[in-house]
Design a protein around this motif. Sequence first.
Motif, short mmCIF file in Angstrom:
data_model
loop_
_atom_site.label_atom_id
_atom_site.label_comp_id
_atom_site.label_asym_id
_atom_site.label_seq_id
_atom_site.Cartn_x
_atom_site.Cartn_y
_atom_site.Cartn_z
N PRO A 59 -10.59 -5.25 -6.31
CA PRO A 59 -10.67 -4.10 -7.23
C PRO A 59 -10.05 -2.85 -6.62
CG PRO A 59 -12.86 -4.99 -6.75
CD PRO A 59 -11.88 -5.75 -5.94
N LEU A 60 -9.78 -1.88 -7.48
CA LEU A 60 -9.13 -0.65 -7.04
C LEU A 60 -9.99 0.12 -6.03
CD1 LEU A 60 -6.64 1.11 -7.40
CD2 LEU A 60 -7.82 2.26 -9.28
N SER A 61 -11.29 0.11 -6.23
CA SER A 61 -12.16 0.83 -5.30
C SER A 61 -12.12 0.21 -3.90
CB SER A 61 -13.60 0.84 -5.82
OG SER A 61 -14.07 -0.49 -5.99
N THR A 62 -12.06 -1.09 -3.82
CA THR A 62 -11.94 -1.76 -2.52
C THR A 62 -10.61 -1.46 -1.87
OG1 THR A 62 -13.36 -3.53 -3.34
CG2 THR A 62 -12.09 -3.99 -1.36
N SER A 63 -9.58 -1.40 -2.68
CA SER A 63 -8.25 -1.07 -2.16
C SER A 63 -8.20 0.35 -1.62
CB SER A 63 -7.20 -1.23 -3.26
OG SER A 63 -7.20 -2.54 -3.76
N ALA A 64 -8.87 1.26 -2.31
CA ALA A 64 -8.91 2.65 -1.84
C ALA A 64 -9.68 2.76 -0.53
CB ALA A 64 -9.55 3.54 -2.90
N LEU A 65 -10.77 2.03 -0.40
CA LEU A 65 -11.53 2.04 0.86
C LEU A 65 -10.71 1.45 2.01
CD1 LEU A 65 -15.09 1.06 -0.34
CD2 LEU A 65 -14.37 3.24 0.61
N ALA A 66 -9.97 0.39 1.72
CA ALA A 66 -9.12 -0.21 2.75
C ALA A 66 -8.01 0.76 3.16
CB ALA A 66 -8.51 -1.51 2.23
N ALA A 67 -7.47 1.47 2.20
CA ALA A 67 -6.42 2.46 2.51
C ALA A 67 -6.98 3.59 3.36
CB ALA A 67 -5.82 3.01 1.21
N GLY A 68 -8.17 4.05 3.03
CA GLY A 68 -8.79 5.12 3.81
C GLY A 68 -9.09 4.69 5.24
N ALA A 69 -9.57 3.48 5.39
CA ALA A 69 -9.85 2.96 6.73
C ALA A 69 -8.56 2.80 7.53
CB ALA A 69 -10.59 1.64 6.63
N ALA A 70 -7.52 2.32 6.87
CA ALA A 70 -6.24 2.15 7.55
C ALA A 70 -5.67 3.50 7.96
CB ALA A 70 -5.25 1.43 6.64
N PHE A 71 -5.83 4.52 7.11
CA PHE A 71 -5.35 5.85 7.45
C PHE A 71 -6.06 6.39 8.69
CE2 PHE A 71 -5.71 10.48 7.16
CZ PHE A 71 -4.37 10.83 7.13
N GLY A 72 -7.37 6.29 8.70
CA GLY A 72 -8.14 6.80 9.83
C GLY A 72 -7.81 6.09 11.13
N ALA A 73 -7.73 4.78 11.08
CA ALA A 73 -7.43 4.02 12.29
C ALA A 73 -6.01 4.28 12.78
CB ALA A 73 -7.61 2.53 12.01
N THR A 74 -5.07 4.39 11.85
CA THR A 74 -3.68 4.63 12.23
C THR A 74 -3.50 6.01 12.84
OG1 THR A 74 -2.94 3.15 10.48
CG2 THR A 74 -1.31 4.64 11.40
N VAL A 75 -4.14 7.01 12.25
CA VAL A 75 -4.02 8.37 12.78
C VAL A 75 -4.64 8.44 14.18
CG1 VAL A 75 -4.85 10.74 12.51
CG2 VAL A 75 -3.81 9.56 10.59
N ALA A 76 -5.80 7.82 14.35
CA ALA A 76 -6.44 7.84 15.68
C ALA A 76 -5.57 7.14 16.72
CB ALA A 76 -7.80 7.17 15.60
N PHE A 77 -5.00 6.01 16.35
CA PHE A 77 -4.15 5.26 17.28
C PHE A 77 -2.86 6.01 17.57
CE2 PHE A 77 -0.66 2.23 17.94
CZ PHE A 77 -1.06 1.68 19.14
N THR A 78 -2.19 6.48 16.52
CA THR A 78 -0.91 7.16 16.68
C THR A 78 -1.06 8.45 17.48
OG1 THR A 78 -0.26 6.27 14.54
CG2 THR A 78 1.12 7.98 15.44
N ARG A 79 -2.16 9.16 17.26
CA ARG A 79 -2.41 10.40 18.00
C ARG A 79 -2.52 10.16 19.49
NH1 ARG A 79 -7.59 13.53 17.62
NH2 ARG A 79 -6.89 15.10 19.04
N SER A 80 -3.09 9.01 19.85
CA SER A 80 -3.23 8.72 21.28
C SER A 80 -1.94 8.18 21.90
CB SER A 80 -4.37 7.72 21.51
OG SER A 80 -4.03 6.46 20.96
N VAL A 81 -1.08 7.61 21.09
CA VAL A 81 0.16 7.02 21.60
C VAL A 81 1.28 8.05 21.72
CG1 VAL A 81 1.98 5.35 21.09
CG2 VAL A 81 -0.40 4.72 20.77
N ILE A 82 1.43 8.89 20.71
CA ILE A 82 2.50 9.89 20.71
C ILE A 82 2.08 11.07 21.58
CG2 ILE A 82 3.86 11.49 19.32
CD1 ILE A 82 3.69 9.54 17.04
N ALA A 83 2.86 11.33 22.60
CA ALA A 83 2.52 12.43 23.52
C ALA A 83 3.20 13.71 23.16
CB ALA A 83 2.89 12.05 24.94
#
Length: 64
Positions: A40-64
């Motif tokens: 469902p759309l709500s599950t997709s939105a939650l997955a997108a939000g989780a992916a955004f948070g994890a990606t930002v946290a990871f990318t922030r630590s990798v890019i100096a």
Amino acid sequence: MARQDRSQEPLLSLRSAVVFLIGVRAAAVAGVLTFAAGSPLSTSALAAGAAFGATVAFTRSVIA
């Protein structure tokens, strides 16, 4: 006291803009793929939000 003109300063630094852009792209891909898998759309939105948070946290630590 003179007031500084801040209209010429960028809103975000280049590093912040790149981290944000990578996070948005990862979130869009995760959301679309989750929705295409039949969730469902709500599950997709939650997955997108989780992916955004994890990606930002990871990318922030990798890019100096």
